[in-house]
Design a protein around this motif. Structure first.
Motif, PDB file in Angstrom:
ATOM      1  N   CYS A 147      45.144  46.178  29.418  1.00 29.25           N
ATOM      2  CA  CYS A 147      43.973  46.460  30.252  1.00 29.25           C
ATOM      3  C   CYS A 147      43.189  47.562  29.503  1.00 29.25           C
ATOM      4  O   CYS A 147      43.850  48.576  28.798  1.00 29.25           O
ATOM      5  CB  CYS A 147      44.801  47.015  31.447  1.00 29.25           C
ATOM      6  SG  CYS A 147      43.219  47.376  32.670  1.00 29.25           S
TER       7      CYS A 147
ATOM      8  N   ASN B 266      40.771  49.264  31.044  1.00 29.92           N
ATOM      9  CA  ASN B 266      39.919  50.025  32.139  1.00 29.92           C
ATOM     10  C   ASN B 266      40.411  51.381  32.388  1.00 29.92           C
ATOM     11  O   ASN B 266      39.449  52.215  32.689  1.00 29.92           O
ATOM     12  CB  ASN B 266      40.188  49.292  33.710  1.00 29.92           C
ATOM     13  CG  ASN B 266      39.371  47.900  33.486  1.00 29.92           C
ATOM     14  OD1 ASN B 266      38.209  47.727  33.017  1.00 29.92           O
ATOM     15  ND2 ASN B 266      39.985  46.859  33.960  1.00 29.92           N
ATOM     16  N   PHE B 267      41.412  51.846  32.006  1.00 31.02           N
ATOM     17  CA  PHE B 267      41.874  53.406  31.920  1.00 31.02           C
ATOM     18  C   PHE B 267      41.422  54.033  33.253  1.00 31.02           C
ATOM     19  O   PHE B 267      40.967  55.141  33.461  1.00 31.02           O
ATOM     20  CB  PHE B 267      41.119  53.960  30.787  1.00 31.02           C
ATOM     21  CG  PHE B 267      41.788  53.847  29.394  1.00 31.02           C
ATOM     22  CD1 PHE B 267      40.992  52.652  28.635  1.00 31.02           C
ATOM     23  CD2 PHE B 267      42.979  54.196  29.122  1.00 31.02           C
ATOM     24  CE1 PHE B 267      41.765  52.464  27.509  1.00 31.02           C
ATOM     25  CE2 PHE B 267      43.635  53.817  27.788  1.00 31.02           C
ATOM     26  CZ  PHE B 267      42.944  52.723  27.065  1.00 31.02           C
ATOM     27  N   CYS B 268      41.797  53.358  34.553  1.00 27.95           N
ATOM     28  CA  CYS B 268      41.913  54.044  35.641  1.00 27.95           C
ATOM     29  C   CYS B 268      42.595  55.424  35.452  1.00 27.95           C
ATOM     30  O   CYS B 268      43.652  55.305  34.840  1.00 27.95           O
ATOM     31  CB  CYS B 268      42.319  52.973  36.773  1.00 27.95           C
ATOM     32  SG  CYS B 268      41.389  51.665  36.861  1.00 27.95           S
TER      33      CYS B 268
ATOM     34  N   TYR C 283      44.720  57.142  37.208  1.00 27.95           N
ATOM     35  CA  TYR C 283      46.143  57.375  37.649  1.00 27.95           C
ATOM     36  C   TYR C 283      47.008  56.337  36.858  1.00 27.95           C
ATOM     37  O   TYR C 283      48.223  56.429  37.363  1.00 27.95           O
ATOM     38  CB  TYR C 283      45.934  57.030  39.160  1.00 27.95           C
ATOM     39  CG  TYR C 283      45.437  55.692  39.466  1.00 27.95           C
ATOM     40  CD1 TYR C 283      46.097  54.782  39.168  1.00 27.95           C
ATOM     41  CD2 TYR C 283      44.343  55.598  39.849  1.00 27.95           C
ATOM     42  CE1 TYR C 283      45.477  53.363  39.763  1.00 27.95           C
ATOM     43  CE2 TYR C 283      43.416  54.497  40.074  1.00 27.95           C
ATOM     44  CZ  TYR C 283      44.189  53.211  40.073  1.00 27.95           C
ATOM     45  OH  TYR C 283      43.665  52.256  40.244  1.00 27.95           O
ATOM     46  N   CYS C 284      46.588  55.557  36.138  1.00 32.22           N
ATOM     47  CA  CYS C 284      47.283  54.410  35.832  1.00 32.22           C
ATOM     48  C   CYS C 284      47.921  54.329  34.241  1.00 32.22           C
ATOM     49  O   CYS C 284      47.341  54.668  33.449  1.00 32.22           O
ATOM     50  CB  CYS C 284      46.414  52.887  35.911  1.00 32.22           C
ATOM     51  SG  CYS C 284      47.338  51.437  35.666  1.00 32.22           S
TER      52      CYS C 284
ATOM     53  N   VAL D 244      49.434  51.598  32.886  1.00 33.10           N
ATOM     54  CA  VAL D 244      49.429  50.473  32.193  1.00 33.10           C
ATOM     55  C   VAL D 244      48.645  50.244  31.004  1.00 33.10           C
ATOM     56  O   VAL D 244      49.151  49.760  29.949  1.00 33.10           O
ATOM     57  CB  VAL D 244      48.796  49.224  33.182  1.00 33.10           C
ATOM     58  CG1 VAL D 244      48.626  48.022  32.411  1.00 33.10           C
ATOM     59  CG2 VAL D 244      49.540  49.131  34.222  1.00 33.10           C
ATOM     60  N   PRO D 245      47.282  50.921  30.797  1.00 33.52           N
ATOM     61  CA  PRO D 245      46.825  50.869  29.512  1.00 33.52           C
ATOM     62  C   PRO D 245      47.732  51.353  28.254  1.00 33.52           C
ATOM     63  O   PRO D 245      47.843  50.976  27.228  1.00 33.52           O
ATOM     64  CB  PRO D 245      45.483  51.659  29.386  1.00 33.52           C
ATOM     65  CG  PRO D 245      45.274  51.461  31.012  1.00 33.52           C
ATOM     66  CD  PRO D 245      46.455  51.432  31.721  1.00 33.52           C
TER      67      PRO D 245
ATOM     68  N   GLN E 135      46.266  41.720  34.013  1.00 30.01           N
ATOM     69  CA  GLN E 135      45.824  42.976  34.567  1.00 30.01           C
ATOM     70  C   GLN E 135      44.693  42.983  35.425  1.00 30.01           C
ATOM     71  O   GLN E 135      44.167  43.435  36.160  1.00 30.01           O
ATOM     72  CB  GLN E 135      46.004  44.090  33.853  1.00 30.01           C
ATOM     73  CG  GLN E 135      47.256  44.290  32.772  1.00 30.01           C
ATOM     74  CD  GLN E 135      48.424  44.393  33.748  1.00 30.01           C
ATOM     75  OE1 GLN E 135      48.490  44.839  35.006  1.00 30.01           O
ATOM     76  NE2 GLN E 135      49.555  44.290  32.919  1.00 30.01           N
TER      77      GLN E 135
ATOM     78  N   HIS F 166      39.095  42.694  39.107  1.00 27.94           N
ATOM     79  CA  HIS F 166      38.707  43.641  39.284  1.00 27.94           C
ATOM     80  C   HIS F 166      37.245  43.971  40.064  1.00 27.94           C
ATOM     81  O   HIS F 166      36.320  42.986  39.508  1.00 27.94           O
ATOM     82  CB  HIS F 166      38.672  44.600  37.898  1.00 27.94           C
ATOM     83  CG  HIS F 166      38.172  46.082  38.160  1.00 27.94           C
ATOM     84  ND1 HIS F 166      37.281  46.713  38.434  1.00 27.94           N
ATOM     85  CD2 HIS F 166      39.066  46.998  37.430  1.00 27.94           C
ATOM     86  CE1 HIS F 166      37.357  48.206  38.389  1.00 27.94           C
ATOM     87  NE2 HIS F 166      38.453  48.381  37.825  1.00 27.94           N
TER      88      HIS F 166
ATOM     89  N   ARG G  96      37.580  54.325  38.761  1.00 27.99           N
ATOM     90  CA  ARG G  96      37.422  52.854  39.073  1.00 27.99           C
ATOM     91  C   ARG G  96      36.238  52.175  38.452  1.00 27.99           C
ATOM     92  O   ARG G  96      35.978  50.843  38.570  1.00 27.99           O
ATOM     93  CB  ARG G  96      37.689  52.603  40.611  1.00 27.99           C
ATOM     94  CG  ARG G  96      39.138  53.083  40.666  1.00 27.99           C
ATOM     95  CD  ARG G  96      40.147  51.893  40.404  1.00 27.99           C
ATOM     96  NE  ARG G  96      40.009  50.620  40.920  1.00 27.99           N
ATOM     97  CZ  ARG G  96      40.721  49.571  40.609  1.00 27.99           C
ATOM     98  NH1 ARG G  96      41.211  49.545  39.549  1.00 27.99           N
ATOM     99  NH2 ARG G  96      40.555  48.364  41.223  1.00 27.99           N
TER     100      ARG G  96
HETATM  101  S1  SF4 Z   1      44.797  50.002  37.676  1.00 35.63           S
HETATM  102 FE1  SF4 Z   1      44.673  47.854  37.169  1.00 35.63          FE
HETATM  103  S2  SF4 Z   1      42.572  47.837  36.292  1.00 35.63           S
HETATM  104 FE2  SF4 Z   1      43.238  49.977  36.308  1.00 35.63          FE
HETATM  105  S3  SF4 Z   1      44.230  50.809  34.345  1.00 35.63           S
HETATM  106 FE3  SF4 Z   1      45.651  50.090  35.706  1.00 35.63          FE
HETATM  107  S4  SF4 Z   1      46.018  47.722  35.395  1.00 35.63           S
HETATM  108 FE4  SF4 Z   1      44.186  48.369  34.418  1.00 35.63          FE
END
Ligand code: SF4
Length: 441
Positions: free
Chosen positions: A158, A160-162, A164-165, A167-168, A202, A240, A279
């Motif tokens: 991913c 997007n680098f939200c 709080y996340c 995942v990236p 994602q 998204h 976001r």
């Molecule tokens: S919340 Fe979803 S879109 Fe945002 S960084 Fe995490 S995986 Fe990516």
């Protein structure tokens, strides 16, 4: 060499379900066979999630249980794979001496070689992230129990680098899978009797594959999968809001086997909180997307994700989340309290300053509201007839349960139907979670 037994426990998201099946396929090539019996295992792998702290604490408790079993009677090797392995790397080997192996989501092809190191008494670790790896050429070993529905990953990572996340950081940069391999996998699933696939990413809307001068986008891939067979239902997750196009909604409207259920994470109903979350859409832009869904797919259900108590969230900002939920009329939502994650922008630059009891009170208000909205959404189905694809009822042999195209669970008397059949069911009753009905044809 005698066949080795592999026992896998999978935590977290649907992407991890697919990854565990990919891992089983890679190790199957090296004389491993999946077992559901821990007592038979030569190798125990825990496929992990890092999205919230309690997800990691659960895994640590499980690792210690395996440690106690090893001390007592078992001799299996223990490996931690997935997002927690990627986030913690060597630290996991230092902190948990039961762990022999740590492998990140992009390094599963290296498992056989790492297991040889473990057999020679060393610890194995590989947490390199990749810009190319999609495991597209690997045919996953299906570990679902119903043989009706399955997940198919179309991309990884991913961008997007939200704020709080994790995942990236744990799954790396976005890369899309060769569409040929996606269509081939869905075709093979249909031929094996599966009747529903969920395409996973994602952020599926940013799927891109270069074909000569052309760039194939998600809408086109979805169309190719929809054309495999009208009896193959297709779902996808996750969209998204900033990337979900009208074109996608038009494609869904065109194919009856593309399911009328859109999962569109909101996270917060306040533009100022969405800004702090990075976001990249506003309250108004999100509402405009909901209106587009209603315009092109009037019968579709919408579900979402909500985070309560994010950094700096005021009572007024919380009320904006509640009012948008009421306006959107979600059928279903995943709802959580904000859990600060290390190495995220929010952890480094923002204050996790909403008191725990306020987070809990706000989350509870969101849950109570959602349960009212879910009931309202189900009540609208009373007297309606839906096509349902079913599997076995968890509660009784006399009943089957299934899902409508709108992803609503329906329970109904079994009659002569069997798993994987489609049936038309008239809805007679409901709760906020389930519809109840009778087969009409
Ligand atoms: S919340 Fe979803 S879109 Fe945002 S960084 Fe995490 S995986 Fe990516």
């Amino acid at each position: 060499m005698s066949t080795r037994k592999l026992y896998i426990e999978t935590y977290g998201c649907q992407m991890n379900v697919v990854d565990s099946e990919v891992v089983a396929a890679i190790l199957q090539q090296h004389n491993y066979q999946v077992t559901e019996e821990l007592d038979e295992a030569d190798l125990v792998l825990v496929n992990t999630c890092s999205i919230r702290d309690n997800a990691e604490q659960r895994v640590r408790a499980r690792i210690r249980e395996f440690g106690r079993l090893k001390e007592k009677s078992h001799s299996f090797s223990v490996g931690v794979i997935g997002c927690m392995a990627e986030r913690l790397k060597e630290k996991l080997l230092e902190e948990e001496n039961t762990v022999d192996l740590v492998v990140g989501p992009d390094s599963y092809r290296d498992l056989p070689a790492l297991l040889q190191e473990v057999e020679s008494g060393q610890k194995g670790i590989n947490t390199l992230l990749s810009l190319e790896e999609t495991y597209g050429d690997i045919r996953p070993v299906r570990m679902d129990r119903n043989h009706v529905t399955s997940f198919v990953a179309i991309m990884r990572g991913c961008n997007n680098f939200c704020s709080y996340c994790v995942v990236p950081g744990t799954r790396g940069r976005e890369r899309s899978r060769d569409p040929e391999t996606v269509v081939r996998e869905c075709k093979e699933l249909f031929e094996q009797g599966y009747r529903e696939v969920t395409l996973l990413g994602q952020n599926v809307n940013s799927y891109r594959w270069k074909e000569g001068e052309q760039v194939l986008k998600f809408e086109k891939l979805l169309e190719r999968v929809a054309k495999i067979h009208p009896l193959l239902r297709v779902r996808f997750a996750t969209s998204h809001p900033k990337d979900m196009s009208d074109h996608l909604l038009k494609v869904i409207a065109k194919f009856p086997n593309l399911c009328q259920a859109i999962h569109l994470p909101l996270q917060s109903g306040s533009t100022s909180v969405l800004g702090r979350m990075k976001r990249r859409y506003t309250r108004e832009q999100y509402m405009e997307r909901i209106q587009a869904i209603r315009k092109f797919l009037p019968g579709a259900t919408i579900s979402t994700d909500i985070i309560a108590g994010f950094c700096g969230e005021t009572e007024e900002e919380h009320q904006q989340t509640l009012s948008l939920m009421e306006w959107a009329g979600y059928d279903f939502a995943y709802m959580f309290k904000y859990s600060e994650r290390p190495e995220t922008f929010a952890a480094e630059k923002l204050n996790d300053d909403v008191p725990e009891e306020v987070k809990s009170r706000r989350l509870n208000e969101i849950i109570v509201l959602q349960s009212r909205l879910s009931l309202r959404s189900k009540e609208r189905d009373l007297g309606q007839t839906y096509e349902v694809l079913e599997g076995p009822s968890k509660k009784s042999d006399a009943y089957l349960y299934g899902r409508t195209s709108q992803n609503k669970v329906v329970v109904f008397p079994k009659g002569t139907l069997k798993q994987g059949d489609y049936a038309r069911v008239v809805i007679k009753d409901c709760t906020s979670a389930t519809l109840k009905g009778n087969v009409v044809s």
